[in-house]
Design a protein around this motif. Structure first.
Motif, PDB file in Angstrom:
ATOM      1  N   LYS A 114      23.641  18.835 -79.968  1.00 20.29           N
ATOM      2  CA  LYS A 114      24.327  20.019 -79.996  1.00 20.29           C
ATOM      3  C   LYS A 114      25.310  20.169 -81.161  1.00 20.29           C
ATOM      4  N   PRO A 115      25.181  20.992 -82.009  1.00 15.64           N
ATOM      5  CA  PRO A 115      26.408  20.867 -83.197  1.00 15.64           C
ATOM      6  C   PRO A 115      27.918  21.184 -82.805  1.00 15.64           C
ATOM      7  N   GLN A 116      28.710  20.606 -83.311  1.00 20.38           N
ATOM      8  CA  GLN A 116      30.372  20.804 -82.802  1.00 20.38           C
ATOM      9  C   GLN A 116      30.729  21.849 -83.332  1.00 20.38           C
ATOM     10  N   LYS A 117      31.825  22.511 -82.630  1.00 23.05           N
ATOM     11  CA  LYS A 117      32.501  23.618 -83.089  1.00 23.05           C
ATOM     12  C   LYS A 117      32.897  23.608 -84.549  1.00 23.05           C
ATOM     13  N   GLY A 118      33.411  22.620 -85.146  1.00 21.83           N
ATOM     14  CA  GLY A 118      33.791  22.514 -86.412  1.00 21.83           C
ATOM     15  C   GLY A 118      32.877  22.331 -87.406  1.00 21.83           C
ATOM     16  N   ASN A 119      31.623  22.539 -87.060  1.00 21.58           N
ATOM     17  CA  ASN A 119      30.388  22.356 -87.975  1.00 21.58           C
ATOM     18  C   ASN A 119      30.228  23.540 -88.641  1.00 21.58           C
ATOM     19  N   LYS A 120      30.061  23.154 -90.111  1.00 20.35           N
ATOM     20  CA  LYS A 120      29.679  24.087 -90.909  1.00 20.35           C
ATOM     21  C   LYS A 120      28.411  24.350 -91.340  1.00 20.35           C
ATOM     22  N   SER A 121      27.543  23.533 -90.797  1.00 20.04           N
ATOM     23  CA  SER A 121      26.077  23.673 -91.055  1.00 20.04           C
ATOM     24  C   SER A 121      25.284  24.468 -90.033  1.00 20.04           C
ATOM     25  N   ILE A 122      25.969  25.130 -89.274  1.00 24.40           N
ATOM     26  CA  ILE A 122      25.193  25.958 -88.185  1.00 24.40           C
ATOM     27  C   ILE A 122      25.193  27.355 -89.005  1.00 24.40           C
ATOM     28  N   ILE A 123      23.673  27.453 -89.146  1.00 30.24           N
ATOM     29  CA  ILE A 123      23.259  28.748 -90.064  1.00 30.24           C
ATOM     30  C   ILE A 123      22.167  29.600 -89.238  1.00 30.24           C
ATOM     31  N   PHE A 124      22.520  30.873 -88.843  1.00 29.75           N
ATOM     32  CA  PHE A 124      21.809  31.782 -88.131  1.00 29.75           C
ATOM     33  C   PHE A 124      21.001  32.525 -89.088  1.00 29.75           C
ATOM     34  N   TYR A 125      19.580  33.134 -88.434  1.00 29.97           N
ATOM     35  CA  TYR A 125      19.085  34.113 -89.421  1.00 29.97           C
ATOM     36  C   TYR A 125      18.078  34.819 -88.326  1.00 29.97           C
ATOM     37  N   ALA A 126      17.602  35.944 -88.978  1.00 30.45           N
ATOM     38  CA  ALA A 126      16.731  36.961 -88.117  1.00 30.45           C
ATOM     39  C   ALA A 126      15.680  37.504 -89.202  1.00 30.45           C
ATOM     40  N   ARG A 127      15.137  38.620 -88.788  1.00 25.56           N
ATOM     41  CA  ARG A 127      14.399  39.143 -90.047  1.00 25.56           C
ATOM     42  C   ARG A 127      15.233  39.752 -91.248  1.00 25.56           C
ATOM     43  N   GLY A 128      16.390  40.174 -90.923  1.00 24.19           N
ATOM     44  CA  GLY A 128      17.294  40.832 -91.955  1.00 24.19           C
ATOM     45  C   GLY A 128      18.783  40.337 -91.401  1.00 24.19           C
ATOM     46  N   PRO A 129      19.638  40.985 -92.074  1.00 26.50           N
ATOM     47  CA  PRO A 129      21.009  40.637 -91.801  1.00 26.50           C
ATOM     48  C   PRO A 129      21.745  41.087 -90.516  1.00 26.50           C
ATOM     49  N   ILE A 130      21.259  42.000 -89.642  1.00 29.22           N
ATOM     50  CA  ILE A 130      21.784  42.592 -88.725  1.00 29.22           C
ATOM     51  C   ILE A 130      21.799  41.649 -87.339  1.00 29.22           C
ATOM     52  N   ALA A 131      20.937  41.185 -86.948  1.00 30.03           N
ATOM     53  CA  ALA A 131      20.932  40.212 -85.949  1.00 30.03           C
ATOM     54  C   ALA A 131      21.762  38.807 -86.128  1.00 30.03           C
ATOM     55  N   SER A 132      21.653  38.636 -87.239  1.00 31.11           N
ATOM     56  CA  SER A 132      22.161  37.077 -87.660  1.00 31.11           C
ATOM     57  C   SER A 132      23.574  37.526 -87.855  1.00 31.11           C
ATOM     58  N   SER A 133      24.111  38.530 -88.439  1.00 33.93           N
ATOM     59  CA  SER A 133      25.509  38.693 -88.583  1.00 33.93           C
ATOM     60  C   SER A 133      25.930  38.938 -86.931  1.00 33.93           C
ATOM     61  N   ALA A 134      25.415  39.510 -86.058  1.00 35.58           N
ATOM     62  CA  ALA A 134      25.853  39.584 -84.611  1.00 35.58           C
ATOM     63  C   ALA A 134      26.037  38.122 -84.079  1.00 35.58           C
ATOM     64  N   ALA A 135      24.904  37.267 -84.376  1.00 39.68           N
ATOM     65  CA  ALA A 135      24.918  35.955 -83.752  1.00 39.68           C
ATOM     66  C   ALA A 135      26.271  35.166 -84.352  1.00 39.68           C
ATOM     67  N   VAL A 136      26.421  35.431 -85.562  1.00 40.51           N
ATOM     68  CA  VAL A 136      27.926  34.964 -86.149  1.00 40.51           C
ATOM     69  C   VAL A 136      29.043  35.324 -85.353  1.00 40.51           C
ATOM     70  N   THR A 138      29.213  36.268 -82.379  1.00 33.51           N
ATOM     71  CA  THR A 138      29.157  35.723 -81.013  1.00 33.51           C
ATOM     72  C   THR A 138      29.567  34.383 -81.350  1.00 33.51           C
ATOM     73  N   ALA A 139      29.002  33.526 -81.971  1.00 31.63           N
ATOM     74  CA  ALA A 139      29.379  32.129 -82.051  1.00 31.63           C
ATOM     75  C   ALA A 139      30.951  31.981 -82.392  1.00 31.63           C
ATOM     76  N   HIS A 140      31.550  33.018 -83.504  1.00 31.81           N
ATOM     77  CA  HIS A 140      32.967  32.682 -83.723  1.00 31.81           C
ATOM     78  C   HIS A 140      33.807  32.796 -82.598  1.00 31.81           C
ATOM     79  N   LYS A 141      33.342  33.999 -81.602  1.00 32.54           N
ATOM     80  CA  LYS A 141      34.097  34.108 -80.259  1.00 32.54           C
ATOM     81  C   LYS A 141      34.140  32.948 -79.425  1.00 32.54           C
ATOM     82  N   LEU A 142      32.864  32.106 -79.360  1.00 31.87           N
ATOM     83  CA  LEU A 142      32.917  30.883 -78.753  1.00 31.87           C
ATOM     84  C   LEU A 142      33.562  29.599 -79.365  1.00 31.87           C
TER      85      LEU A 142
END
Length: 200
Positions: A114-136, A138-142
């Motif tokens: 499991k990646p740690q909270k300070g990890n800069k190498s966590i990258i999300f992607y989807a078909r385009g930018p909408i879902a992946s930006s929503a993932a960012v 969500t992750a930032h809030k956590l």
């Protein structure tokens, strides 16, 4: 008639010279092309490195195996689309619960640490930018405030690698129900005519 034609000559010559008149002022198409407004429209999009990665940066991270790449598309999308090699599949709706797993639970479920909270190498992607930006978001809030997303997504990855966007259909393994061509059904768009249902 001749006077009307003659009166239009200055306007025609002005248009031919690449100028136009608006609100009492003359505008040149050449001067517009040199204007800052036009040049700003032609500038390539600048990547916000704090929140995004582009294809070049993602490729380097994949080459160095220094990335936790997470595909947040829905399972139905992956029926017709492939994944970027090496990525985990965690649908966007399951992302919050996934990041709330313990290290042991994450390892058991996804087969990687499991990646740690300070990890800069966590990258999300989807078909385009909408879902992946929503993932960012969500992750930032956590608490994963260094996470980013590949804004180009699967579409950009396919374009850069000259890959098809969707999987080729294989008739031998395709379980999709065949559509029966029936002129009556197309005409009425209802159901097949069955005498047993109408004459009882």
């Amino acid at each position: 008639m001749i006077r009307a034609v003659v009166s239009q000559i200055p306007r025609i010559s002005s248009a031919a010279a690449g100028t136009a008149r608006h609100g009492g002022r003359h505008f040149s198409t050449a001067s517009y092309l040199r204007s800052s407004h036009f040049q700003e429209q032609q500038k390539p999009r600048v990547v916000n490195r704090r929140l995004e990665v582009d294809y070049q940066e993602l490729s380097l991270m994949l080459c160095l195996q220094d990335v936790t790449l997470i595909d947040v598309r829905q399972p139905a999308e992956l029926l017709s689309q492939e994944q970027i090699p090496g990525s985990l599949h965690i649908p966007l709706g399951n992302l919050r619960g996934a990041f709330q797993l313990s290290d042991e639970e994450w390892q058991q479920k996804y087969g990687v640490p499991k990646p740690q909270k300070g990890n800069k190498s966590i990258i999300f992607y989807a078909r385009g930018p909408i879902a992946s930006s929503a993932a960012v978001e969500t992750a930032h809030k956590l608490g994963y405030t260094k996470s980013r997303h590949y804004s180009g997504g699967w579409e950009d990855y396919c374009q850069k690698n000259n890959l098809p966007l969707t999987k080729p259909r294989n008739p031998a393994t395709d379980t999709t129900k065949a559509v029966v061509e029936d002129p009556l059904q197309q005409h009425y768009n209802y159901h097949y005519y069955n005498p047993d249902l109408h004459y009882l």
